[in-house]
Design a protein around this motif. Structure first.
Motif, mmCIF file in Angstrom:
data_model
loop_
_atom_site.group_PDB
_atom_site.id
_atom_site.type_symbol
_atom_site.label_atom_id
_atom_site.label_comp_id
_atom_site.label_asym_id
_atom_site.label_seq_id
_atom_site.Cartn_x
_atom_site.Cartn_y
_atom_site.Cartn_z
ATOM 1 N N GLU A 53 13.285 -2.151 -26.025
ATOM 2 C CA GLU A 53 13.448 -0.750 -26.411
ATOM 3 C C GLU A 53 12.098 -0.056 -26.557
ATOM 4 O OE1 GLU A 53 16.251 0.076 -29.574
ATOM 5 O OE2 GLU A 53 17.036 -1.972 -29.410
ATOM 6 N N VAL A 54 11.130 -0.768 -27.138
ATOM 7 C CA VAL A 54 9.792 -0.198 -27.326
ATOM 8 C C VAL A 54 9.143 0.090 -25.981
ATOM 9 C CG1 VAL A 54 7.450 -0.785 -28.079
ATOM 10 C CG2 VAL A 54 9.378 -1.148 -29.625
ATOM 11 N N GLN A 55 9.257 -0.824 -25.040
ATOM 12 C CA GLN A 55 8.634 -0.628 -23.729
ATOM 13 C C GLN A 55 9.201 0.599 -23.024
ATOM 14 O OE1 GLN A 55 9.400 -4.557 -22.176
ATOM 15 N NE2 GLN A 55 7.316 -5.259 -22.580
ATOM 16 N N LEU A 106 -2.409 0.488 -27.636
ATOM 17 C CA LEU A 106 -1.526 0.581 -26.475
ATOM 18 C C LEU A 106 -2.378 0.990 -25.282
ATOM 19 C CD1 LEU A 106 1.276 2.650 -28.238
ATOM 20 C CD2 LEU A 106 1.349 0.192 -27.789
ATOM 21 N N ILE A 107 -2.080 0.403 -24.125
ATOM 22 C CA ILE A 107 -2.868 0.695 -22.937
ATOM 23 C C ILE A 107 -1.984 0.645 -21.706
ATOM 24 C CG2 ILE A 107 -3.570 -1.723 -22.622
ATOM 25 C CD1 ILE A 107 -6.320 -0.631 -21.694
ATOM 26 N N SER A 108 -2.248 1.529 -20.752
ATOM 27 C CA SER A 108 -1.490 1.547 -19.502
ATOM 28 C C SER A 108 -2.451 1.840 -18.355
ATOM 29 C CB SER A 108 -0.387 2.605 -19.557
ATOM 30 O OG SER A 108 0.426 2.544 -18.389
ATOM 31 N N LEU A 109 -2.182 1.227 -17.201
ATOM 32 C CA LEU A 109 -3.006 1.404 -16.012
ATOM 33 C C LEU A 109 -2.179 1.976 -14.875
ATOM 34 C CD1 LEU A 109 -4.981 -2.000 -15.841
ATOM 35 C CD2 LEU A 109 -5.459 0.014 -17.237
ATOM 36 N N PHE A 153 3.917 7.919 -22.858
ATOM 37 C CA PHE A 153 2.746 8.048 -21.991
ATOM 38 C C PHE A 153 3.054 8.873 -20.737
ATOM 39 C CE2 PHE A 153 -0.764 4.851 -22.995
ATOM 40 C CZ PHE A 153 -0.419 4.734 -24.330
ATOM 41 N N ALA A 154 4.330 9.158 -20.506
ATOM 42 C CA ALA A 154 4.760 9.873 -19.297
ATOM 43 C C ALA A 154 4.255 9.151 -18.049
ATOM 44 C CB ALA A 154 4.296 11.320 -19.311
ATOM 45 N N THR A 155 4.599 7.874 -17.963
ATOM 46 C CA THR A 155 4.175 7.058 -16.834
ATOM 47 C C THR A 155 5.290 6.123 -16.406
ATOM 48 O OG1 THR A 155 2.514 5.482 -16.045
ATOM 49 C CG2 THR A 155 3.185 5.266 -18.339
ATOM 50 N N GLU A 156 5.276 5.784 -15.122
ATOM 51 C CA GLU A 156 6.199 4.782 -14.609
ATOM 52 C C GLU A 156 5.607 3.378 -14.710
ATOM 53 O OE1 GLU A 156 7.365 5.840 -10.683
ATOM 54 O OE2 GLU A 156 8.291 7.740 -11.277
ATOM 55 N N GLN A 157 4.359 3.292 -15.119
ATOM 56 C CA GLN A 157 3.693 1.999 -15.266
ATOM 57 C C GLN A 157 3.990 1.392 -16.640
ATOM 58 O OE1 GLN A 157 2.057 0.405 -12.861
ATOM 59 N NE2 GLN A 157 2.383 2.102 -11.433
ATOM 60 N N PRO A 158 3.898 0.067 -16.771
ATOM 61 C CA PRO A 158 4.083 -0.552 -18.086
ATOM 62 C C PRO A 158 3.012 -0.099 -19.075
ATOM 63 C CG PRO A 158 4.155 -2.192 -16.325
ATOM 64 C CD PRO A 158 3.668 -0.923 -15.698
ATOM 65 N N VAL A 159 3.397 0.019 -20.326
ATOM 66 C CA VAL A 159 2.457 0.286 -21.418
ATOM 67 C C VAL A 159 2.392 -0.978 -22.267
ATOM 68 C CG1 VAL A 159 1.887 1.749 -23.379
ATOM 69 C CG2 VAL A 159 3.059 2.728 -21.391
ATOM 70 N N LEU A 160 1.205 -1.526 -22.419
ATOM 71 C CA LEU A 160 1.038 -2.835 -23.036
ATOM 72 C C LEU A 160 0.534 -2.708 -24.475
ATOM 73 C CD1 LEU A 160 -0.812 -4.550 -20.055
ATOM 74 C CD2 LEU A 160 1.652 -4.516 -20.510
ATOM 75 N N LYS A 192 3.365 -11.181 -19.136
ATOM 76 C CA LYS A 192 4.186 -11.476 -20.311
ATOM 77 C C LYS A 192 5.129 -10.325 -20.653
ATOM 78 C CE LYS A 192 3.042 -15.631 -21.693
ATOM 79 N NZ LYS A 192 4.056 -16.703 -21.865
ATOM 80 N N SER A 193 4.707 -9.101 -20.356
ATOM 81 C CA SER A 193 5.542 -7.937 -20.685
ATOM 82 C C SER A 193 6.854 -7.952 -19.907
ATOM 83 C CB SER A 193 4.784 -6.640 -20.410
ATOM 84 O OG SER A 193 4.665 -6.384 -19.025
#
Length: 401
Positions: A41-43, A201-204, A50-57, A230-231
């Motif tokens: 749910e958090v992911q 939190l970080i996203s690329l 973040f308004a992104t389609e990428q994972p946020v770690l 792992k995510s």
């Protein structure tokens, strides 16, 4: 006197009751099903935030840890990065990059001013080897909002990565990662996310992930490729900060319930309220234009020491604010209006500020209606300008009730 304490610092910030209750939940194991359900749910919520389609770690560290993780995963020793140095945290980018063996090209910006995109463009044109631009979305030490959206236009379709410290911007003012062309966006828990410190939190972007796979990263702990792997199974690479994840879920639920646009609208109103109140007291705002939404910085008259005013505000009115850093120490007051703060808190902060100035015997006399002026600005704040004018993304929409 038994007076309610009010925390008006630019992090840590006050916590909503539902977040405090979530933090107090019983422990679960970070490798078991109960935790994985929460992480799923958090992911999902973080992607919307973040308004992104990428994972946020999530990373178990401060925001500075995420800054180091970004640089060690995205750049090879010896590569050149352009650092926008317009405050204490711009300098932190330079310090981290230098320790990692990167070649640092500094673009010095006067403290209290935003970077000129034309100056960044000139640097890129003069040095094609620049592999990344490092910048704050919101420079917490001064209260400046840098034009990240315009910088994203400069790096679009290039090999230069745009790396953005959004620690005092994400959740506070618009910073949509994909729409603005941000290659790496990071934040910390203790500001707009209304959590205690200790979680980053970080996203690329896809381009940044492609670059990370080419970089020799010496870190075992800050290994974003391992975290990404792992995510996919709703876990973190190492021990998860379980209760902070519980609190993060509660925060994301608040964003979903109220709508991120409404949360950001509140911060915009509090910003205008604070700025109007400061001016009505007769004090000078430190940032004239392109100011951040999470804090307001103001200059004190020379005869007033900021440290003494901060002590008076806290001891007599139980209002905790922050001072300036480095060359601004003793001269600047920073009033935080991020986190679980509302107009009543800001009224108390402005009153403590005015009383402190008066008791310490300096500065012009405040307008007698300075609190009314502040409330008028809260109720009629006008519209954001610059990068945040259209807000571009509305990732959270309030749920129907």
């Amino acid at each position: 006197m038994h007076i309610k304490p009010r925390l008006l610092t630019p992090g840590p910030t006050p916590l909503p009751e539902e977040v405090r209750l979530a933090l107090a939940q019983d422990m679960v194991h970070h490798r078991k099903t109960d935790f994985k359900k929460i992480m799923a749910e958090v992911q999902e919520g973080l992607g919307l935030l973040f308004a992104t389609e990428q994972p946020v770690l999530p990373l178990a560290c401060s925001g500075t840890g995420a800054m180091q993780a970004a640089l060690s995963n995205l750049f090879q020793t010896g590569e050149t990065v352009l650092v926008v140095e317009g405050g204490k945290f711009g300098q932190r980018w330079s310090n981290i990059a230098s320790r990692l063996g990167l070649a640092v090209e500094r673009l010095a910006v006067p403290w209290g001013q935003a970077v000129d995109p034309a100056a960044v463009s000139e640097k890129l044109d003069s040095n094609p080897s620049i592999a990344g631009i490092l910048v704050q979305a919101s420079e917490t030490s001064t209260g400046v909002l840098h034009p990240v959206h315009q910088l994203g236009r400069l790096t679009k379709d290039s090999n230069t990565l745009l790396v953005v410290d959004g620690i005092s911007a994400v959740g506070i003012s618009p910073c949509p990662m994909d729409a603005w062309g941000i290659d790496c966006l990071l934040t910390g828990s203790q500001k707009g996310l209304m959590l205690p410190p200790g979680l980053a939190l970080i996203s690329l972007s896809q381009a940044a992930w492609d670059k990370a796979r080419q970089v020799h990263n010496p870190n075992m702990y800050f290994d974003l490729l391992l975290e990404l792997d792992k995510s996919r199974s709703q876990q973190t690479a190492y021990t998860s900060p379980v209760n902070l994840i519980f609190g993060l879920k509660a925060c994301l639920d608040i964003f979903r319930r109220h709508g991120l646009d409404q949360i950001q609208d509140k911060y915009w109103r509090l910003t205008q309220m604070t700025r109007r109140g400061v001016e009505a007291i007769g004090l000078k705002l430190f940032v004239d234009w392109q100011y951040t939404w999470g804090l307001t910085s103001l200059e004190l008259p020379q005869e007033i020491d900021a440290g003494k005013l901060l002590e008076l505000a806290e001891s007599e009115y139980r209002v905790t604010m922050a001072g300036g850093q480095d060359q601004l120490k003793g001269r600047l007051i920073r009033i935080g209006h991020m986190g679980y703060v509302d107009f009543a808190d800001i009224l108390a902060g402005l009153y403590a500020l005015e009383r402190g100035v008066t008791k310490l015997g300096g500065g012009p006399a405040a307008r007698p209606d300075y609190l009314e002026q502040a409330m008028q600005a809260f109720e009629d704040p006008g519209h954001p300008e610059g990068d945040c004018e259209n807000q571009l993304e509305r990732p959270f929409v309030a749920e129907d009730t």
